[in-house]
Design an enzyme around this catalytic site. Structure first.
Site, PDB file in Angstrom:
ATOM      1  N   GLY A   1       5.509  -3.382  -1.470  1.00 48.60           N
ATOM      2  CA  GLY A   1       4.666  -4.535  -1.799  1.00 48.60           C
ATOM      3  C   GLY A   1       5.451  -5.598  -2.542  1.00 48.60           C
ATOM      4  N   GLY A   2       5.334  -5.583  -3.848  1.00 44.92           N
ATOM      5  CA  GLY A   2       5.923  -6.615  -4.699  1.00 44.92           C
ATOM      6  C   GLY A   2       7.370  -6.963  -4.372  1.00 44.92           C
TER       7      GLY A   2
ATOM      8  CD  GLU B   1       1.412   2.157   0.233  1.00 47.97           C
ATOM      9  OE1 GLU B   1       2.430   1.490   0.067  1.00 47.97           O
ATOM     10  OE2 GLU B   1       0.279   1.659   0.372  1.00 47.97           O
TER      11      GLU B   1
ATOM     12  CG  HIS C   1      -2.895  -0.974   1.464  1.00 47.04           C
ATOM     13  ND1 HIS C   1      -3.404  -1.199   0.202  1.00 47.04           N
ATOM     14  CD2 HIS C   1      -1.549  -0.870   1.327  1.00 47.04           C
ATOM     15  CE1 HIS C   1      -2.390  -1.235  -0.663  1.00 47.04           C
ATOM     16  NE2 HIS C   1      -1.259  -1.044  -0.002  1.00 47.04           N
TER      17      HIS C   1
ATOM     18  CD  GLU D   1      -3.478  -3.418  -2.652  1.00 44.24           C
ATOM     19  OE1 GLU D   1      -3.245  -4.261  -1.766  1.00 44.24           O
ATOM     20  OE2 GLU D   1      -2.607  -3.017  -3.459  1.00 44.24           O
TER      21      GLU D   1
ATOM     22  CG  ASN E   1       1.197  -4.526   2.168  1.00 48.74           C
ATOM     23  OD1 ASN E   1       0.700  -5.542   2.630  1.00 48.74           O
ATOM     24  ND2 ASN E   1       0.475  -3.608   1.529  1.00 48.74           N
ATOM     25  CD1 TRP E   2       5.628  -9.656   2.854  1.00 47.83           C
ATOM     26  CD2 TRP E   2       5.080 -11.701   3.625  1.00 47.83           C
ATOM     27  NE1 TRP E   2       6.761 -10.239   3.372  1.00 47.83           N
ATOM     28  CE2 TRP E   2       6.457 -11.487   3.855  1.00 47.83           C
ATOM     29  CE3 TRP E   2       4.508 -12.910   4.028  1.00 47.83           C
ATOM     30  CZ2 TRP E   2       7.271 -12.448   4.467  1.00 47.83           C
ATOM     31  CZ3 TRP E   2       5.316 -13.860   4.641  1.00 47.83           C
ATOM     32  CH2 TRP E   2       6.684 -13.634   4.851  1.00 47.83           C
ATOM     33  CE  LYS E   3       0.415  -4.509  -1.942  1.00 49.09           C
ATOM     34  NZ  LYS E   3       0.116  -3.663  -3.079  1.00 49.09           N
TER      35      LYS E   3
ATOM     36  CB  SER F   1       6.304   0.921  -8.130  1.00 51.51           C
ATOM     37  OG  SER F   1       5.059   0.448  -8.603  1.00 51.51           O
TER      38      SER F   1
ATOM     39  N   GLY G   1       1.836  -1.143  -7.362  1.00 50.01           N
ATOM     40  CA  GLY G   1       1.816  -2.348  -8.188  1.00 50.01           C
ATOM     41  C   GLY G   1       1.845  -2.079  -9.679  1.00 50.01           C
TER      42      GLY G   1
HETATM   43  P1  PGA Z   1       3.955  -2.092  -4.470  1.00 50.54           P
HETATM   44  O1  PGA Z   1       2.894  -2.023  -3.267  1.00 50.54           O
HETATM   45  O2  PGA Z   1       5.321  -1.877  -3.858  1.00 50.54           O
HETATM   46  O3  PGA Z   1       3.804  -3.482  -5.038  1.00 50.54           O
HETATM   47  O4  PGA Z   1       3.607  -1.020  -5.438  1.00 50.54           O
HETATM   48  C1  PGA Z   1       3.029  -1.077  -2.249  1.00 50.54           C
HETATM   49  C2  PGA Z   1       1.851  -1.171  -1.319  1.00 50.54           C
HETATM   50  O5  PGA Z   1       0.719  -1.329  -1.792  1.00 50.54           O
HETATM   51  O6  PGA Z   1       2.008  -1.077  -0.093  1.00 50.54           O
END
Ligand code: PGA
Length: 249
Positions: A234-235, A167, A95, A97, A10-12, A213, A173
């Site tokens: 994500g990251g 999640e 998501h 966010e 997930n590149w966000k 994470s 994050g």
């Molecule tokens: P993260 O993000 O791996 O950076 O914690 C995961 C996500 O929000 O899908």
């Protein structure tokens, strides 16, 4: 049934179109593993160039969001037909966010899920509790409610093909990955909830990811749990580490 793992980045809101092409080219050889489904969910403007760059590889390109209307006066939104025309097969829906910053609710998530299925796009439906909810001991109740509403009017056949991403918000994050036991417990509860809504076969078929994470270090143990069918990353999906996560075995 042996469920094929699905490991999605997930590149966000990261990567310009030219950066996206460079990242796909860098990761291509590192994520070449046909034992798992490898998906990069990228910003809308990166979809077409990333798709071009990924041609001939095992990388699938997905979207991070989609609107629930067909078309029209919804400035700034992306329609399901636009995604389909670009070759998108998967879209992240709900998501945390988007729920937090863009006012998405369980109801809009349900509308988007139904619309995605209508267009033959597989939704990756996100759920997850806050730290407060976990401390209050209501995690499973909360997740069950999110799942039940997300799947309203979804058929068993559609549900069987869906992906759910568990999640925990406190793990996103933050570098604070859930313990393997915590992740497995909730993923199992989600599968049980799907069995209750539908039946055992649907619960057995649906793929449930863990996200929050995920790293090259934590992936092997997480992904070997009975009810965890991969990850939403994500990251670590923006780095060479993603290759290690995809090749977690
Ligand atoms: P993260 O993000 O791996 O950076 O914690 C995961 C996500 O929000 O899908």
């Amino acid at each position: 049934m042996a469920r094929k793992k699905i490991i999605a980045g997930n590149w966000k809101m990261n990567m310009t179109p030219s950066e996206a092409v460079a990242l796909v080219n860098t990761l291509k050889p590192l994520v070449a593993n046909d034992d798992v489904d490898v998906l990069f969910c990228v910003p809308a403007i990166d979809i077409i160039p990333a798709m071009e760059a990924a041609k001939g590889s095992n990388i699938m390109i997905g979207a991070e969001n989609m609107y629930f209307e067909e078309k029209g006066a919804y400035t700034g939104e992306i329609s399901p037909a636009m995604l389909v025309d670009a070759g998108v097969k998967y879209v992240i829906i709900g998501h945390s966010e988007r729920r937090e910053y863009f006012a998405e609710t369980d109801e809009t998530v349900n509308k988007k899920v139904l619309k995605a299925f209508e267009h033959g796009i597989t939704p990756i439906i996100c759920c997850g509790e806050t730290l407060t909810q976990r401390e209050q001991g209501v995690t499973i109740d909360f997740i069950r409610q999110q799942i039940k509403i997300a799947f309203l009017s979804v058929s068993a056949a559609q549900a069987a093909s869906a992906v759910i991403a568990y999640e925990p918000i406190w793990a996103i994050g933050t570098g604070k990955v859930a313990t393997t036991e915590q992740a497995q417990e909730v993923c199992k509860a989600i599968r049980d909830c799907i069995a209750e809504i539908y039946d055992a076969a649907t619960a057995d078929a649906i793929r449930i990811q863990y996200g929050g994470s995920v790293s090259a270090d934590s992936a092997p143990e997480l992904f070997s749990q009975a009810d965890i069918d991969g990850g939403l990353v994500g990251g670590a999906s923006l780095k060479a580490d993603f290759g290690k996560i995809v090749n977690y075995k």
